[in-house]
Design a protein around this motif. Structure first.
Motif, PDB file in Angstrom:
ATOM      1  N   CYS A 103      39.172  15.182  34.178  1.00 54.64           N
ATOM      2  CA  CYS A 103      40.630  15.375  34.177  1.00 54.64           C
ATOM      3  C   CYS A 103      41.335  14.667  35.327  1.00 54.64           C
ATOM      4  N   LYS A 104      40.760  13.576  35.822  1.00 50.42           N
ATOM      5  CA  LYS A 104      41.421  12.875  36.921  1.00 50.42           C
ATOM      6  C   LYS A 104      42.712  12.187  36.469  1.00 50.42           C
ATOM      7  N   TRP A 105      42.870  12.027  35.172  1.00 53.63           N
ATOM      8  CA  TRP A 105      44.086  11.401  34.674  1.00 53.63           C
ATOM      9  C   TRP A 105      45.334  12.192  35.051  1.00 53.63           C
ATOM     10  N   ARG A 106      45.174  13.472  35.394  1.00 54.90           N
ATOM     11  CA  ARG A 106      46.313  14.304  35.781  1.00 54.90           C
ATOM     12  C   ARG A 106      46.787  14.020  37.200  1.00 54.90           C
ATOM     13  N   GLU A 107      45.919  13.458  38.025  1.00 58.59           N
ATOM     14  CA  GLU A 107      46.198  13.346  39.456  1.00 58.59           C
ATOM     15  C   GLU A 107      47.163  12.204  39.758  1.00 58.59           C
ATOM     16  N   ASP A 108      47.981  12.404  40.791  1.00 53.62           N
ATOM     17  CA  ASP A 108      48.958  11.395  41.192  1.00 53.62           C
ATOM     18  C   ASP A 108      48.281  10.083  41.571  1.00 53.62           C
ATOM     19  N   GLN A 109      47.117  10.168  42.188  1.00 55.95           N
ATOM     20  CA  GLN A 109      46.418   8.954  42.620  1.00 55.95           C
ATOM     21  C   GLN A 109      46.104   8.058  41.430  1.00 55.95           C
ATOM     22  N   TYR A 110      45.593   8.653  40.349  1.00 62.31           N
ATOM     23  CA  TYR A 110      45.204   7.852  39.189  1.00 62.31           C
ATOM     24  C   TYR A 110      46.429   7.390  38.413  1.00 62.31           C
TER      25      TYR A 110
ATOM     26  N   PRO B   1      56.818  15.867  42.864  1.00 61.87           N
ATOM     27  CA  PRO B   1      55.583  16.638  42.948  1.00 61.87           C
ATOM     28  C   PRO B   1      55.796  18.079  43.397  1.00 61.87           C
TER      29      PRO B   1
ATOM     30  N   PRO C 171      53.932  22.205  38.099  1.00 59.97           N
ATOM     31  CA  PRO C 171      52.929  21.248  37.606  1.00 59.97           C
ATOM     32  C   PRO C 171      53.233  20.739  36.200  1.00 59.97           C
TER      33      PRO C 171
ATOM     34  N   LYS D 181      55.371  12.361  34.421  1.00 60.16           N
ATOM     35  CA  LYS D 181      54.410  11.261  34.485  1.00 60.16           C
ATOM     36  C   LYS D 181      54.026  10.787  33.084  1.00 60.16           C
TER      37      LYS D 181
END
Length: 381
Positions: free
Chosen positions: A93-100, A229, A233, A240
């Motif tokens: 689920c890294k697609w949720r993170e701001d970095q990705y 941010p 959430p 995004k």
């Protein structure tokens, strides 16, 4: 040429005949995979993330290449390589993170839209005064930007001059109509909006600066809401995802279809019409033109069908909106846009201290040098 005439023409050319065999095989396989999935999941509604995870796994497992071993060097999906870090991106689920989310703007499908926000009219990127004409007038843009940089002793003008601020927006997407297809009871298509995302190059105590998203405006008009941010959430994720929807439609329509497939077609037609097959420029340019007529001729009717084509199915703005985008962008096209170095500079993305992570720029410069050296050596010879 008709499709049949083009097929016959390609059969007399070993380079294109081989390529078209691969292309047609891929199309047939993908149609079969899609048809099989739809048949097994007829009427199923996707309501949770796991539905998409299952879909992803089905398509991954279905990709079976049937080709000679020597060809496999050139055809590999990223998820087939255990060294690729995003191999299990859906599982974790890294697609949720701001970095990705941010890194997709720099190393994703469309790294061509982000640009620096500058102060003076002739500076690279887009000027703050231009951007202000679209930005929500009640949101504290300047204070939010200065706070994020951590350099509150700098004036807002200085944050712009020192390359701290970047923006992602899609002028061609402004005011496009929303697709109005028939929907099942209880469902509606969300209005297509042209989002504006602001990023800041954030200094860190240890390590290089890091680009972070600070706000997303849900539309190109000044009455559009803005999320950050610090909001819930769900609201921030929705903002995004709105960017992702617009980026996909814009990137595939303008940067991919218009500026690659359609832009190259007259060039490749000129190669065939005016350069003898033994001309040395014909011999090197034919590799750049490999299959271009085939994809445009055979894929175009499916993509550009205004009633049930791929654009109509995949984009929130449908075929009509995509066609309008291309019409807007076509008027801005010129030969200079093909200059890789100039494109980076014009968008204000050449500051490697403020924007240290930009693989499209850095990997591209390596490739650009190789191509440049090869071209000069070949032409001089």
């Amino acid at each position: 040429m008709t499709a049949n005439a083009l097929s016959s023409h390609y059969q007399s050319d070993p380079l294109n005949a081989y390529w078209m065999g691969l292309y047609k095989g891929t199309i047939r396989r993908n149609i079969a995979i899609g048809g099989s999935f739809l048949a097994k999941h007829a009427g199923q509604e996707f309501k949770v993330v796991d539905n998409y995870t299952d879909l992803f796994e089905i398509f991954v497992k279905s990709q079976k290449w049937n080709m000679a071993m020597e060809d496999r060097r050139y055809f590999k999906f990223p998820f087939q390589d255990p060294q690729v870090p995003f191999q299990k991106i859906i599982d974790i689920c890294k697609w949720r993170e701001d970095q990705y989310f941010t890194e997709q703007r720099l190393a994703g499908v469309n790294p061509m839209s982000i640009q620096r926000v500058s102060y003076y009219k002739n500076d690279p990127g887009v000027t703050w005064s231009q951007l202000q004409q679209k930005l929500n007038t009640t949101f504290p843009w300047t204070s939010t930007i200065r706070k994020t940089t951590g350099k509150t002793y700098l004036s807002f003008y200085e944050t712009l001059q020192y390359n701290y601020v970047y923006v992602l927006h899609y002028p061609e997407y402004d005011s496009l109509e929303t697709l109005t297809e028939h929907m099942p009871p209880g469902r509606t298509i969300k209005k297509a909006v042209s989002p504006i995302a602001i990023f800041v190059s954030k200094p860190r105590n240890y390590g290089p600066n890091k680009l972070v998203p600070i706000a997303i405006q849900m539309g190109h008009t000044q009455d559009s809401p803005v999320y950050t941010p610090d909001d819930s959430p769900d609201e921030w994720l929705l903002a995004k995802q709105t960017v992702q929807v617009a980026d996909f439609a814009y990137g595939q329509t303008i940067e991919h279809l218009l500026k690659t497939h359609l832009f190259m077609e007259p060039i490749c037609a000129s190669v065939l019409r005016y350069l003898d097959i033994l001309h040395p420029l014909h011999q090197i340019l034919k590799y750049h033109c490999r299959g271009i007529f085939g994809t445009n001729k055979f894929g175009g009717p499916y993509l550009l069908n205004p009633y049930n084509g791929t654009m109509e199915k995949l984009f929130a703005v449908g075929f009509k909106g995509a066609k309008t985008m291309m019409s807007k962008a076509f008027g801005k096209i010129n030969w200079d846009m093909t200059d890789f170095q100039k494109n980076i500079k014009d968008r204000g993305l050449d500051d490697k201290k403020k924007l240290p992570f930009y693989p499209y720029r850095d990997d591209g410069q390596v490739i650009y040098k190789i191509i440049n050296d090869l071209s000069r050596e070949y032409i001089n010879l």
